[in-house]
Design a protein around this motif. Structure first.
Motif, PDB file in Angstrom:
ATOM      1  N   ASP A  68     -17.323  46.738 -10.191  1.00 17.74           N
ATOM      2  CA  ASP A  68     -18.128  45.540 -10.442  1.00 17.74           C
ATOM      3  C   ASP A  68     -18.443  44.810  -9.141  1.00 17.74           C
ATOM      4  OD1 ASP A  68     -18.172  46.044 -13.140  1.00 17.74           O
ATOM      5  OD2 ASP A  68     -16.718  44.487 -13.673  1.00 17.74           O
ATOM      6  N   ALA A  69     -17.433  44.660  -8.291  1.00 16.22           N
ATOM      7  CA  ALA A  69     -17.652  43.974  -7.012  1.00 16.22           C
ATOM      8  C   ALA A  69     -18.655  44.740  -6.155  1.00 16.22           C
ATOM      9  CB  ALA A  69     -16.331  43.812  -6.274  1.00 16.22           C
ATOM     10  N   LYS A  70     -18.511  46.049  -6.105  1.00 12.34           N
ATOM     11  CA  LYS A  70     -19.439  46.858  -5.313  1.00 12.34           C
ATOM     12  C   LYS A  70     -20.854  46.805  -5.892  1.00 12.34           C
ATOM     13  CE  LYS A  70     -16.162  50.111  -3.251  1.00 12.34           C
ATOM     14  NZ  LYS A  70     -15.721  51.526  -3.157  1.00 12.34           N
ATOM     15  N   ALA A  71     -20.963  46.732  -7.210  1.00 15.22           N
ATOM     16  CA  ALA A  71     -22.278  46.633  -7.838  1.00 15.22           C
ATOM     17  C   ALA A  71     -22.973  45.330  -7.438  1.00 15.22           C
ATOM     18  CB  ALA A  71     -22.149  46.711  -9.355  1.00 15.22           C
ATOM     19  N   VAL A  72     -22.219  44.228  -7.459  1.00 17.32           N
ATOM     20  CA  VAL A  72     -22.785  42.945  -7.041  1.00 17.32           C
ATOM     21  C   VAL A  72     -23.256  43.027  -5.598  1.00 17.32           C
ATOM     22  CG1 VAL A  72     -22.261  40.525  -6.556  1.00 17.32           C
ATOM     23  CG2 VAL A  72     -21.464  41.563  -8.684  1.00 17.32           C
ATOM     24  N   LEU A  73     -22.422  43.566  -4.728  1.00 17.32           N
ATOM     25  CA  LEU A  73     -22.755  43.643  -3.302  1.00 17.32           C
ATOM     26  C   LEU A  73     -23.956  44.549  -3.041  1.00 17.32           C
ATOM     27  CD1 LEU A  73     -19.129  43.850  -1.860  1.00 17.32           C
ATOM     28  CD2 LEU A  73     -20.695  41.908  -1.707  1.00 17.32           C
ATOM     29  N   ALA A  74     -24.161  45.531  -3.928  1.00 18.21           N
ATOM     30  CA  ALA A  74     -25.296  46.455  -3.769  1.00 18.21           C
ATOM     31  C   ALA A  74     -26.564  45.952  -4.447  1.00 18.21           C
ATOM     32  CB  ALA A  74     -24.923  47.824  -4.332  1.00 18.21           C
ATOM     33  N   GLY A  75     -26.470  44.808  -5.137  1.00 22.23           N
ATOM     34  CA  GLY A  75     -27.648  44.243  -5.793  1.00 22.23           C
ATOM     35  C   GLY A  75     -27.944  44.808  -7.162  1.00 22.23           C
ATOM     36  N   TYR A  76     -26.939  45.403  -7.810  1.00 21.57           N
ATOM     37  CA  TYR A  76     -27.127  45.962  -9.145  1.00 21.57           C
ATOM     38  C   TYR A  76     -26.682  44.975 -10.219  1.00 21.57           C
ATOM     39  CZ  TYR A  76     -27.517  50.423  -6.647  1.00 21.57           C
ATOM     40  OH  TYR A  76     -27.897  51.434  -5.795  1.00 21.57           O
ATOM     41  N   ASP A  77     -27.166  45.184 -11.443  1.00 24.15           N
ATOM     42  CA  ASP A  77     -26.704  44.397 -12.576  1.00 24.15           C
ATOM     43  C   ASP A  77     -25.238  44.725 -12.861  1.00 24.15           C
ATOM     44  OD1 ASP A  77     -29.276  43.537 -12.719  1.00 24.15           O
ATOM     45  OD2 ASP A  77     -29.713  44.376 -14.702  1.00 24.15           O
ATOM     46  N   VAL A  78     -24.518  43.739 -13.371  1.00 23.76           N
ATOM     47  CA  VAL A  78     -23.114  43.946 -13.707  1.00 23.76           C
ATOM     48  C   VAL A  78     -22.793  43.229 -15.014  1.00 23.76           C
ATOM     49  CG1 VAL A  78     -22.360  41.959 -12.324  1.00 23.76           C
ATOM     50  CG2 VAL A  78     -20.739  43.781 -12.842  1.00 23.76           C
ATOM     51  N   ALA A  79     -22.070  43.914 -15.903  1.00 26.44           N
ATOM     52  CA  ALA A  79     -21.624  43.338 -17.168  1.00 26.44           C
ATOM     53  C   ALA A  79     -20.149  42.954 -17.015  1.00 26.44           C
ATOM     54  CB  ALA A  79     -21.807  44.336 -18.304  1.00 26.44           C
ATOM     55  N   LEU A  80     -19.877  41.683 -16.792  1.00 29.37           N
ATOM     56  CA  LEU A  80     -18.517  41.231 -16.502  1.00 29.37           C
ATOM     57  C   LEU A  80     -17.641  41.283 -17.753  1.00 29.37           C
ATOM     58  CD1 LEU A  80     -19.411  38.167 -14.248  1.00 29.37           C
ATOM     59  CD2 LEU A  80     -18.620  40.435 -13.501  1.00 29.37           C
ATOM     60  N   PRO A  81     -16.379  41.700 -17.596  1.00 30.78           N
ATOM     61  CA  PRO A  81     -15.481  41.802 -18.739  1.00 30.78           C
ATOM     62  C   PRO A  81     -14.919  40.439 -19.141  1.00 30.78           C
ATOM     63  CG  PRO A  81     -14.299  42.357 -16.757  1.00 30.78           C
ATOM     64  CD  PRO A  81     -15.736  42.121 -16.345  1.00 30.78           C
ATOM     65  N   GLN A  82     -14.336  40.400 -20.323  1.00 32.05           N
ATOM     66  CA  GLN A  82     -13.603  39.233 -20.800  1.00 32.05           C
ATOM     67  C   GLN A  82     -12.309  39.708 -21.458  1.00 32.05           C
ATOM     68  OE1 GLN A  82     -16.340  35.777 -22.272  1.00 32.05           O
ATOM     69  NE2 GLN A  82     -17.125  37.621 -23.210  1.00 32.05           N
ATOM     70  N   PHE A  83     -11.268  38.873 -21.406  1.00 37.11           N
ATOM     71  CA  PHE A  83      -9.992  39.225 -22.031  1.00 37.11           C
ATOM     72  C   PHE A  83      -9.542  38.065 -22.903  1.00 37.11           C
ATOM     73  CE2 PHE A  83      -5.423  39.889 -22.384  1.00 37.11           C
ATOM     74  CZ  PHE A  83      -5.329  41.276 -22.518  1.00 37.11           C
ATOM     75  N   ASP A  84      -9.160  38.384 -24.139  1.00 39.36           N
ATOM     76  CA  ASP A  84      -8.676  37.372 -25.082  1.00 39.36           C
ATOM     77  C   ASP A  84      -7.156  37.295 -24.981  1.00 39.36           C
ATOM     78  OD1 ASP A  84      -7.794  35.948 -27.370  1.00 39.36           O
ATOM     79  OD2 ASP A  84      -9.616  36.473 -28.453  1.00 39.36           O
ATOM     80  N   LYS A  85      -6.650  36.252 -24.338  1.00 36.76           N
ATOM     81  CA  LYS A  85      -5.200  36.146 -24.123  1.00 36.76           C
ATOM     82  C   LYS A  85      -4.444  35.851 -25.416  1.00 36.76           C
ATOM     83  CE  LYS A  85      -5.312  34.956 -19.233  1.00 36.76           C
ATOM     84  NZ  LYS A  85      -4.962  33.985 -18.175  1.00 36.76           N
ATOM     85  N   ALA A  86      -5.079  35.167 -26.346  1.00 37.92           N
ATOM     86  CA  ALA A  86      -4.410  34.893 -27.614  1.00 37.92           C
ATOM     87  C   ALA A  86      -4.167  36.182 -28.394  1.00 37.92           C
ATOM     88  CB  ALA A  86      -5.233  33.914 -28.442  1.00 37.92           C
ATOM     89  N   LEU A  87      -5.123  37.091 -28.341  1.00 36.88           N
ATOM     90  CA  LEU A  87      -4.980  38.392 -29.011  1.00 36.88           C
ATOM     91  C   LEU A  87      -4.323  39.425 -28.104  1.00 36.88           C
ATOM     92  CD1 LEU A  87      -8.466  38.667 -30.788  1.00 36.88           C
ATOM     93  CD2 LEU A  87      -6.279  37.913 -31.768  1.00 36.88           C
ATOM     94  N   ASP A  88      -4.278  39.129 -26.792  1.00 40.52           N
ATOM     95  CA  ASP A  88      -3.724  40.044 -25.789  1.00 40.52           C
ATOM     96  C   ASP A  88      -4.483  41.371 -25.777  1.00 40.52           C
ATOM     97  OD1 ASP A  88      -2.050  40.827 -23.724  1.00 40.52           O
ATOM     98  OD2 ASP A  88      -0.446  41.526 -25.048  1.00 40.52           O
ATOM     99  N   GLU A  89      -5.807  41.255 -25.890  1.00 36.33           N
ATOM    100  CA  GLU A  89      -6.671  42.437 -25.912  1.00 36.33           C
ATOM    101  C   GLU A  89      -7.998  42.125 -25.217  1.00 36.33           C
ATOM    102  OE1 GLU A  89      -6.115  45.430 -26.777  1.00 36.33           O
ATOM    103  OE2 GLU A  89      -4.603  45.486 -28.368  1.00 36.33           O
TER     104      GLU A  89
END
Length: 266
Positions: free
Chosen positions: A102-123
């Motif tokens: 993801d970091a390399k995609a940003v630096l290269a100017g590509y689109d990136v779909a950032l992840p999310q984590f639900d801590k309440a569900l721990d998933e």
């Protein structure tokens, strides 16, 4: 908990950091915010994103926590490497390959779909919509922390290591992760901003306040006893951060026990 964002010191620091990022960076860029649990990393990241977006910069924030492995993946690690790896937290329990990509995609100017984590569900939760960014801010509790010398792994730092990692296998695995893929990831985070908490007791108290908020929002979370146990795996690298990051961080924001802050560019 008092909203520390309202203080004059916080607003001044926010303005200083925003101006510094605008003047010092060549876009696209990936910036790191490191700091112990409860130090205000996610809050600072979100506030910086708001300020930068007002200046026409396409900015977003993601947490290292958003890259946590699923329960099933951590269970597999626990069976293959060490039982302590069933708990999310330490290096080795993230999808670090995705974080690097993801970091390399940003630096290269590509689109990136950032992840999310639900801590309440721990998933893991559904990723955000893909976007092209000028600036990605990554915040995480151990960003920038380097592998420790072998001699420092010998002595346990708390009862968890003493009782559940007697042969040091867990410590060694985490250290190897820091020396390998995590070190590669840290190199992509330029500059590194460090929120310096005063001591371990403050860190535990701040994390407990976060858990209380989670209970209020979701009616789910850890009991005080579960939280006390949950914090122990984080202690070693948090202590190491106070030794290492004064030399490694580009900018330091020092906090007192009430989240009052003082900013200094290193």
């Amino acid at each position: 908990m008092t909203d520390f964002r309202a203080s004059a010191q916080y607003q001044t620091t926010l303005a200083q950091l925003t101006e510094k990022l605008q003047s010092d960076l060549s876009f696209p860029a990936v910036v790191g915010i490191s700091g112990a649990q409860g130090s205000g990393k996610s809050t600072l990241a979100a506030e910086l994103v708001k300020q930068l977006q007002r200046q026409g910069i396409k900015a977003a924030a993601v947490s290292l926590d958003d890259y946590y492995l699923s329960k099933a993946q951590r269970q597999a690690l626990a069976e293959q490497v060490h039982p302590l790896l069933v708990q999310r937290g330490v290096p080795g329990t993230h999808d670090i390959a995705r974080a690097i990509a993801d970091a390399k995609a940003v630096l290269a100017g590509y689109d990136v779909a950032l992840p999310q984590f639900d801590k309440a569900l721990d998933e893991p939760a559904a990723a955000l919509a893909a976007q092209r960014l000028d600036l990605l801010i990554v915040e995480g509790w151990c960003l920038g922390v380097a592998a420790q010398p072998e001699a420092e792994l010998t002595e346990p730092v708390n009862q968890l290591e003493q009782g559940e990692d007697k042969d040091g296998r867990w410590r060694q695995f985490v250290n190897n992760q820091l020396a390998g893929p995590y070190a590669e990831y840290w190199q992509l985070l330029q500059p590194l901003i460090w929120l310096k908490a005063p001591d371990w007791n403050c860190v535990c108290r701040w994390r407990a306040q976060q858990e209380q908020q989670l209970w209020q929002q979701r009616s789910k979370g850890m009991t005080p006893e579960q939280l006390s146990r949950f914090m122990l795996p984080f202690q070693r690298l948090t202590l190491a951060s106070w030794q290492q990051l004064p030399q490694l961080a580009d900018d330091t924001v020092s906090l007192d026990s009430q989240h009052n802050i003082h900013f200094s560019a290193n």
